[in-house]
Design an enzyme around this catalytic site. Structure first.
Site, PDB file in Angstrom:
ATOM      1  N   ASP A 104      71.633  42.181  28.016  1.00 27.79           N
ATOM      2  CA  ASP A 104      72.644  41.396  27.318  1.00 27.79           C
ATOM      3  C   ASP A 104      73.972  42.132  27.497  1.00 27.79           C
ATOM      4  O   ASP A 104      74.043  43.343  27.295  1.00 27.79           O
ATOM      5  CB  ASP A 104      72.287  41.319  25.825  1.00 27.79           C
ATOM      6  CG  ASP A 104      72.533  39.944  25.244  1.00 27.79           C
ATOM      7  OD1 ASP A 104      73.672  39.459  25.385  1.00 27.79           O
ATOM      8  OD2 ASP A 104      71.609  39.366  24.641  1.00 27.79           O
ATOM      9  N   ASP A 205      77.062  37.403  26.771  1.00 31.55           N
ATOM     10  CA  ASP A 205      77.278  36.891  25.421  1.00 31.55           C
ATOM     11  C   ASP A 205      78.636  36.198  25.298  1.00 31.55           C
ATOM     12  O   ASP A 205      79.655  36.765  25.713  1.00 31.55           O
ATOM     13  CB  ASP A 205      77.222  38.094  24.466  1.00 31.55           C
ATOM     14  CG  ASP A 205      77.125  37.695  23.013  1.00 31.55           C
ATOM     15  OD1 ASP A 205      76.109  37.109  22.618  1.00 31.55           O
ATOM     16  OD2 ASP A 205      78.077  37.971  22.254  1.00 31.55           O
ATOM     17  N   HIS A 333      67.277  33.519  19.873  1.00 33.07           N
ATOM     18  CA  HIS A 333      67.424  34.259  18.608  1.00 33.07           C
ATOM     19  C   HIS A 333      68.492  33.673  17.690  1.00 33.07           C
ATOM     20  O   HIS A 333      68.670  34.168  16.588  1.00 33.07           O
ATOM     21  CB  HIS A 333      67.743  35.719  18.922  1.00 33.07           C
ATOM     22  CG  HIS A 333      69.085  35.858  19.591  1.00 33.07           C
ATOM     23  ND1 HIS A 333      69.343  35.329  20.843  1.00 33.07           N
ATOM     24  CD2 HIS A 333      70.243  36.394  19.167  1.00 33.07           C
ATOM     25  CE1 HIS A 333      70.603  35.564  21.144  1.00 33.07           C
ATOM     26  NE2 HIS A 333      71.179  36.205  20.153  1.00 33.07           N
ATOM     27  N   ASP A 334      69.233  32.674  18.166  1.00 35.30           N
ATOM     28  CA  ASP A 334      70.268  32.044  17.335  1.00 35.30           C
ATOM     29  C   ASP A 334      69.851  30.667  16.838  1.00 35.30           C
ATOM     30  O   ASP A 334      70.610  30.006  16.127  1.00 35.30           O
ATOM     31  CB  ASP A 334      71.562  31.858  18.149  1.00 35.30           C
ATOM     32  CG  ASP A 334      72.195  33.176  18.542  1.00 35.30           C
ATOM     33  OD1 ASP A 334      72.067  34.147  17.786  1.00 35.30           O
ATOM     34  OD2 ASP A 334      72.825  33.212  19.621  1.00 35.30           O
TER      35      ASP A 334
HETATM   36  C1  GLC Z   1      76.099  35.202  20.624  1.00 34.99           C
HETATM   37  C2  GLC Z   1      74.783  35.825  20.264  1.00 34.99           C
HETATM   38  C3  GLC Z   1      74.678  35.879  18.773  1.00 34.99           C
HETATM   39  C4  GLC Z   1      75.800  36.735  18.254  1.00 34.99           C
HETATM   40  C5  GLC Z   1      77.155  36.248  18.754  1.00 34.99           C
HETATM   41  C6  GLC Z   1      78.190  37.306  18.577  1.00 34.99           C
HETATM   42  O1  GLC Z   1      76.188  33.897  20.236  1.00 34.99           O
HETATM   43  O2  GLC Z   1      73.735  35.128  20.866  1.00 34.99           O
HETATM   44  O3  GLC Z   1      73.450  36.356  18.328  1.00 34.99           O
HETATM   45  O4  GLC Z   1      75.799  36.739  16.855  1.00 34.99           O
HETATM   46  O5  GLC Z   1      77.147  35.958  20.128  1.00 34.99           O
HETATM   47  O6  GLC Z   1      77.952  38.377  19.442  1.00 34.99           O
END
Ligand code: GLC
Ligand code: CA
Length: 561
Positions: A104, A205, A333-334
């Site tokens: 990531d 990200d 995960h979101d």
């Molecule tokens: C992305 C990630 C998420 C995170 C956000 C800020 O959307 O997938 O989990 O909170 O970015 O980094």
């Protein structure tokens, strides 16, 4: 299939990706937090599942305001997860099993504890000042009305210099200033460092947010704050910076890149990941997971409408044909758990609908992503109490909605149960022992109470389990060239019960029919001269598709049959 190469064939198009959220995957030392040795101990499990690539959610040093998406050192490992030796072992052990690792890359922002920010906030003439986005107060208040995606204003006042810094996410996640060339090159150096170590690519990200409108205009007000999206997503220099990154870093390695491109449209995706654009290999779009959103955005309990879902996939599959490449996913995960959002997580239909979603996703055109636990049909945790939630987004949103906007607490709790990110962050369910075999200690977040029924051990032993269905579907994807490279055509567009499509490569055709309902649905479209390639019922369908039935038929080319 691997014996025949042609221009356009790529290892990452033929691969299945498995996303690991390390904090919740496997804890090796009983501190309640998943870690790198824990992941290593499960590589054989992943090998058996048949996946080719691991996307590792962040493992870098972090104070964990947003579970590692707030990085304080890009070249070190989060203490709770282990150390760099553990990482090197993980990479080696994965590669020994022919599993690649994609990291990531979180470079829209850092943690406020990153050395760059610690310096930046010290004084206006600090050499790192311009690595972040600082603005003077306007009439003694925030520079504009933008709201953070994690509630509250997107601006945080800093005493030391009397200025505000921008944070699209939490106030411990200050946004980097990509207009600063020194910053960009620091990021590229860091990427080289990981690639030289041997990692196989990056999931980037919120990469669509890195270039901001230099005028910082107020946004349209919705709730308490203005919407920053139109001024931060796909900003004026985003493609220029990604092309620079590609030239200086990505093009030098045989890697895979996927951008998390919030707010992306098909037209914009063709720019990020068009095959002649020299930017990324593919992007995650969010239109299908955003279906069912209501007046409070993701905080909604509205069901997903199948016709709309089909229209979204038709648009993306057909829209990127020949120009770019899709990333196929139901959850991450979101997001809430796939089977809870798109299938049916009742005990009667959970397994059937989880298998149906697997087939529907994996036989479309694009690279499929499986989020940990999806291969078991894990469900939403649906916590009843706010104290069970750990996610900064959910907790902040609860306080803002209930305490500032006057929403009844029960209403907000029902939204968190449906859409909160912690639904997908409960520990991986390995077995029926205490804490689902995730940890011998106290898990950092509660285990889903259904772990005795839903767990890997039980499913690995059961040939008819969701897990073994995933294995079979992944195997077919590796075997059947048509599933990777065949053209995609949506079928039965008017049906509000069946999701159907056809794949075609030269003379070979695959037809997929998925019943997204708990009803028997009339079905007369069996293709002639076809054989069943895969399905989630033992017997072939008759004149009906049974509840949550998924079936794929293949018509082979004459020389193949
Ligand atoms: C992305 C990630 C998420 C995170 C956000 C800020 O959307 O997938 O989990 O909170 O970015 O980094
Ligand atoms: Ca641990």
């Amino acid at each position: 299939m691997r014996n025949q190469r042609w221009k356009g064939s790529k290892w990452w198009k033929e691969a299945v990706v498995y996303q690991i959220y390390p904090r919740s995957f496997c804890d090796s030392n009983g501190d309640g937090i998943g870690d790198l040795p824990g992941i290593i101990s499960k590589l054989d499990y992943l090998k058996q599942l048949g996946i080719d690539i691991i996307w590792l959610s962040p493992v870098y040093r972090s104070p964990n305001d947003d579970n590692g998406y707030d990085i304080s050192d890009y070249q070190d490992i989060m203490e709770e997860f282990g150390n760099m030796d553990d990482f090197d072992s993980l990479l080696r052990e994965a590669h020994e099993r022919n599993i690649r690792i994609v990291m990531d890359l979180v470079v829209n922002h850092t943690s406020d504890e990153h050395a760059w920010f610690v310096e930046s906030r010290k004084s206006k003439d600090n050499p790192y000042r311009d690595f972040y986005i600082w603005k003077d107060p306007k009439d003694g208040k925030e520079p504009n009305n933008w709201g953070s995606w994690f509630s509250g204003s997107a601006w945080q006042y800093d005493e030391a210099t009397g200025m505000y810094y921008l944070h699209i996410f939490s106030k411990k996640q200050p946004d980097l200033n990509w207009d600063n060339s020194a910053l960009r090159h620091k990021v590229y150096d860091m990427m080289h460092w990981w690639l030289e170590k041997g990692v196989d690519g990056f999931r980037m990200d919120v990469i669509s947010l890195i270039s901001k409108d230099p005028n910082f205009p107020d946004g349209e007000v919705n709730g308490l704050y203005g919407d920053l999206s139109p001024y931060c997503a796909h900003g004026p220099h985003v493609h220029e910076y990604l092309q620079e990154m590609n030239r200086e870093v990505l093009s030098k390695y045989d890697i895979m890149t996927v951008g998390e491109t919030s707010c992306v449209t098909v037209e914009e995706a063709k720019k990020y990941a068009g095959k002649d654009r020299n930017e990324l290999d593919m992007v995650f779009q969010f239109e299908h997971v955003s279906l069912g959103e209501g007046k409070y955005g993701k905080w909604s309990t509205d069901p997903v409408n199948l016709k709309e879902l089909k229209a979204v996939w038709k648009k993306w599959e057909e829209g990127l044909e020949g120009v770019s490449w899709n990333a196929l996913f139901w959850g991450n995960h979101d997001q809430p758990r796939a089977v809870s959002k798109f299938g049916n997580d009742s005990s009667e239909y959970r397994e059937r609908s989880a298998k149906m979603l697997a087939l529907c996703q994996m036989f479309m055109k694009g690279t499929p992503y499986v989020y940990q636990g999806e291969e078991l049909g894990m469900t939403n945790a649906s916590f009843d109490r706010l104290s069970d939630y750990r996610d900064v987004e959910s907790i902040n949103a609860y306080h803002e909605m209930v305490e500032q906007q006057g929403m009844p607490a029960e209403e907000m709790m029902s939204y968190l149960k449906r859409a909160g990110r912690d639904n997908a962050r409960t520990p991986m369910q390995w077995n029926g022992d205490v804490n689902a075999g995730f940890t011998t200690g106290e898990p950092w977040i509660a285990v889903n109470s259904n772990y005795r029924e839903i767990n890997a051990k039980r499913q690995m032993d059961d040939p008819r389990s969701v897990y073994n269905f995933y294995r079979e579907i992944i195997r077919l994807r590796h075997e059947e060239e048509v599933i990777v490279y065949g053209d995609f055509e949506m079928l039965l567009e008017e049906s509000d019960q069946i999701f159907a499509y056809k794949r075609k490569l030269r003379e070979t055709e695959v037809f997929v029919f998925c019943n997204f309902t708990p009803n028997h649905v009339k079905f007369e479209e069996q293709p002639a001269k076809a054989s069943v390639l895969a399905g989630n019922y033992e017997e072939e369908p008759g004149g009906y598709l049974r509840p949550y039935e998924a079936v794929a038929y293949k018509i082979s080319a004459p020389e193949e049959s």
